[in-house]
Write a protein that holds these residues in place. Structure first.
Motif, short mmCIF file in Angstrom:
data_model
loop_
_atom_site.label_atom_id
_atom_site.label_comp_id
_atom_site.label_asym_id
_atom_site.label_seq_id
_atom_site.Cartn_x
_atom_site.Cartn_y
_atom_site.Cartn_z
N ARG A 16 0.83 -1.21 0.00
CA ARG A 16 0.00 0.00 0.00
C ARG A 16 0.86 1.26 0.00
O ARG A 16 0.59 2.22 -0.74
N GLU A 19 2.43 1.87 -3.35
CA GLU A 19 1.47 2.43 -4.31
C GLU A 19 0.98 3.82 -3.90
O GLU A 19 0.17 4.43 -4.61
N MET A 26 -7.06 1.82 -1.04
CA MET A 26 -6.69 0.45 -1.35
C MET A 26 -7.85 -0.50 -1.08
O MET A 26 -8.10 -1.43 -1.86
N SER A 28 -10.92 0.12 -1.38
CA SER A 28 -11.88 0.27 -2.47
C SER A 28 -11.47 -0.57 -3.67
O SER A 28 -12.31 -1.23 -4.29
N ARG A 29 -10.18 -0.56 -3.99
CA ARG A 29 -9.71 -1.35 -5.14
C ARG A 29 -9.81 -2.85 -4.88
O ARG A 29 -9.92 -3.63 -5.82
N LEU A 30 -9.75 -3.24 -3.60
CA LEU A 30 -9.85 -4.66 -3.26
C LEU A 30 -11.29 -5.09 -2.96
O LEU A 30 -11.54 -6.26 -2.67
N SER A 31 -12.22 -4.12 -3.01
CA SER A 31 -13.64 -4.38 -2.72
C SER A 31 -13.84 -4.94 -1.32
O SER A 31 -14.62 -5.88 -1.09
N ALA A 54 -7.54 -10.59 -5.65
CA ALA A 54 -7.72 -9.17 -5.94
C ALA A 54 -6.38 -8.43 -5.94
O ALA A 54 -6.14 -7.54 -6.77
N GLU A 57 -4.68 -9.20 -9.23
CA GLU A 57 -5.34 -8.55 -10.37
C GLU A 57 -5.14 -7.04 -10.37
O GLU A 57 -4.98 -6.43 -11.43
N GLN A 58 -5.13 -6.42 -9.19
CA GLN A 58 -5.11 -4.96 -9.11
C GLN A 58 -3.71 -4.36 -9.06
O GLN A 58 -3.52 -3.20 -9.41
N PHE A 59 -2.72 -5.17 -8.60
CA PHE A 59 -1.38 -4.63 -8.40
C PHE A 59 -0.33 -5.58 -8.99
O PHE A 59 -0.60 -6.74 -9.23
#
Length: 462
Positions: A16, A19, A26, A28-31, A54, A57-59
């Motif tokens: 985190r 980024e 963070m 939010s991006r990981l739901s 997640a 996929e996101q990072f």
């Protein structure tokens, strides 16, 4: 990596910060909710499989970084280092080490690196054998690609319960134009085997038994056909000393040979079907007890795991010349010497007999389980009259209730033989078998009374 009990807060927190994200962004991006992410980062919640996916996929995220503590052997590896007498006065317990490792894994890894590379006077030194063992421990002695390739080759060669030696010999002849020749001891007085490319021969000592001959042939196939794959793994290890890399590569050669003789799926099915009956498995796969013991520590294929066995080999002085933990947590098997109360020592006097004993660590809490251990004497190279050792394997008693060697044996915690990690690290009081006082404890002397133990001691020094 989809481990529901995986706690990797520091790795997530570093990602985190890399980024430059807030917890809310963070999350939010990981739901997931910010509060849940906060708990994950503080190691108060495990990282679920969905969150791992997640993250990938996101990072630009490597899930292996979540297991960074494995590079130092996890909590047990850290505990072994802190058991050094130089830290005895600090009274650091496992709970404190667990907190250190979970909250600051990189700091723990830095300590382990400094400790491993510091000699007696503080000079930098890396013992090649220790370095090789640590790399094997980092992999948990499971090399999935080598297992898969060995299994494919075993299928191609149609290795079965028939004459395995004949199939191995034919492979060497057809693929490599090498014949196998058994030579008298006086011709190979100091060798088990030799590859003579000029004569196009694999030469074996007549002193080797059938299982050892088969292993040497499988070893030659590994060296001839899988050299690139094995070297790739060895080159990926971070060693300061090429001797350590050579030792590690030698282990990988043997790993492939054992996997060829005991192909993963077929071997695991046989383990399950026989209740891990060790004598039956030896005969079914035409292997030695030591080869079988090695293989039992490697059964960690994802979705097809065996029981988490450890394996050690010790000499008459109780020194461990081999120690493979696999996925086991048996701390006493990772020490330098063994406890004389462990029946592994009795196995020297009971040649060829399988000795079974239920043990638990002396510092285990009341009611805590231990390990079912099985030991047998072996000759170093498989040649009669060679150096003698004892090979021991063990598995947690809670997992051993259905094993063949556990039948008729009480596995109640109260019935376990209490053992320690070797006298200098054992704090059991009143042990008549004690040979040395424990490090870091004050000795007591009473002129008027002589106890059953040669050394009586109290609280830690300092």
């Amino acid at each position: 990596m989809a481990d529901d009990a995986l706690r990797a807060g520091p790795a997530i927190r570093r990602l985190r910060k890399r980024e430059n994200l807030t917890q809310a962004a963070m999350a939010s991006r990981l739901s997931i909710s910010p509060s849940y992410l906060n708990l994950i980062e503080r190691n108060q919640r495990p990282v679920s499989a969905r969150v791992v996916m997640a993250l990938v996929e996101q990072f630009d995220f490597d899930p292996r970084s979540m297991r960074e503590d494995e590079a130092i052997g996890g909590l047990d590896g850290l505990a072994r280092r802190f058991a050094d007498e130089r830290f005895a006065d600090l009274a650091i317990d496992r709970e404190e080490l667990d907190e250190f490792l979970s909250t600051s894994p990189q700091a723990a890894a830095a300590f382990a690196r400094l400790y491993d590379n510091a000699g007696p006077a503080g000079e930098t030194y890396q013992d090649p054998l220790d370095a090789s063992r640590r790399e094997i421990e980092r992999w948990r002695n499971h090399f999935a690609d080598l297992d898969r390739e060995a299994e494919e080759l075993a299928d191609e060669m149609r290795l079965s319960r028939g004459d395995i030696g004949l199939a191995l010999t034919e492979r060497l002849r057809e693929r490599h134009q090498l014949s196998v020749r058994i030579l008298p001891r006086e011709v190979l007085p100091d060798s088990l085997s030799r590859l003579d490319l000029h004569a196009r021969q694999v030469q074996l000592s007549e002193m080797l038994g059938p299982a050892s001959r088969n292993f040497q042939l499988a070893l030659k196939i590994a060296q001839l056909e899988k050299a690139d794959e094995i070297m790739s793994i060895a080159q990926g290890a971070k060693f300061d000393d090429e001797a350590a890399r050579a030792l590690f590569k030698r282990h990988l050669d043997g790993y492939f040979a054992a996997a060829l003789l005991m192909p993963y799926s077929r071997f695991l099915r046989a383990c399950d079907a026989t209740g891990y009956d060790l004598p039956v498995l030896e005969r079914r796969f035409s292997v030695s007890f030591e080869q079988l013991a090695h293989r039992l520590t490697t059964l960690q294929r994802v979705g097809q795991r065996g029981l988490p066995f450890f394996m050690v080999r010790l000499d008459r002085a109780g020194q461990f010349s081999k120690s493979f933990m696999g996925a086991s947590t048996a701390r006493f098997a990772g020490e330098e010497v063994s406890c004389p109360l462990w029946d592994a020592h009795r196995a020297f006097e009971r040649a060829g007999e399988l000795v079974v004993q239920y043990v638990s660590l002396d510092d285990a809490g009341e009611g805590q389980g231990g390990w079912l251990t099985m030991m047998r004497s072996v000759e170093g190279s498989g040649a009669p009259g060679d150096a003698r050792f004892v090979v021991a394997v063990g598995v947690e008693a809670v997992l051993a209730t259905e094993l063949a060697q556990a039948r008729g044996l009480s596995l109640r915690p109260a019935d376990a033989q209490r053992i320690g990690p070797g006298c200098i690290r054992c704090y059991r009081e009143g042990c008549p078998q004690r040979s040395l006082p424990p490090r870091g404890r004050k000795l007591h002397f009473d002129r008027m009374r002589r106890g059953t133990s040669p050394f009586e001691f109290g609280e830690r020094q300092g």
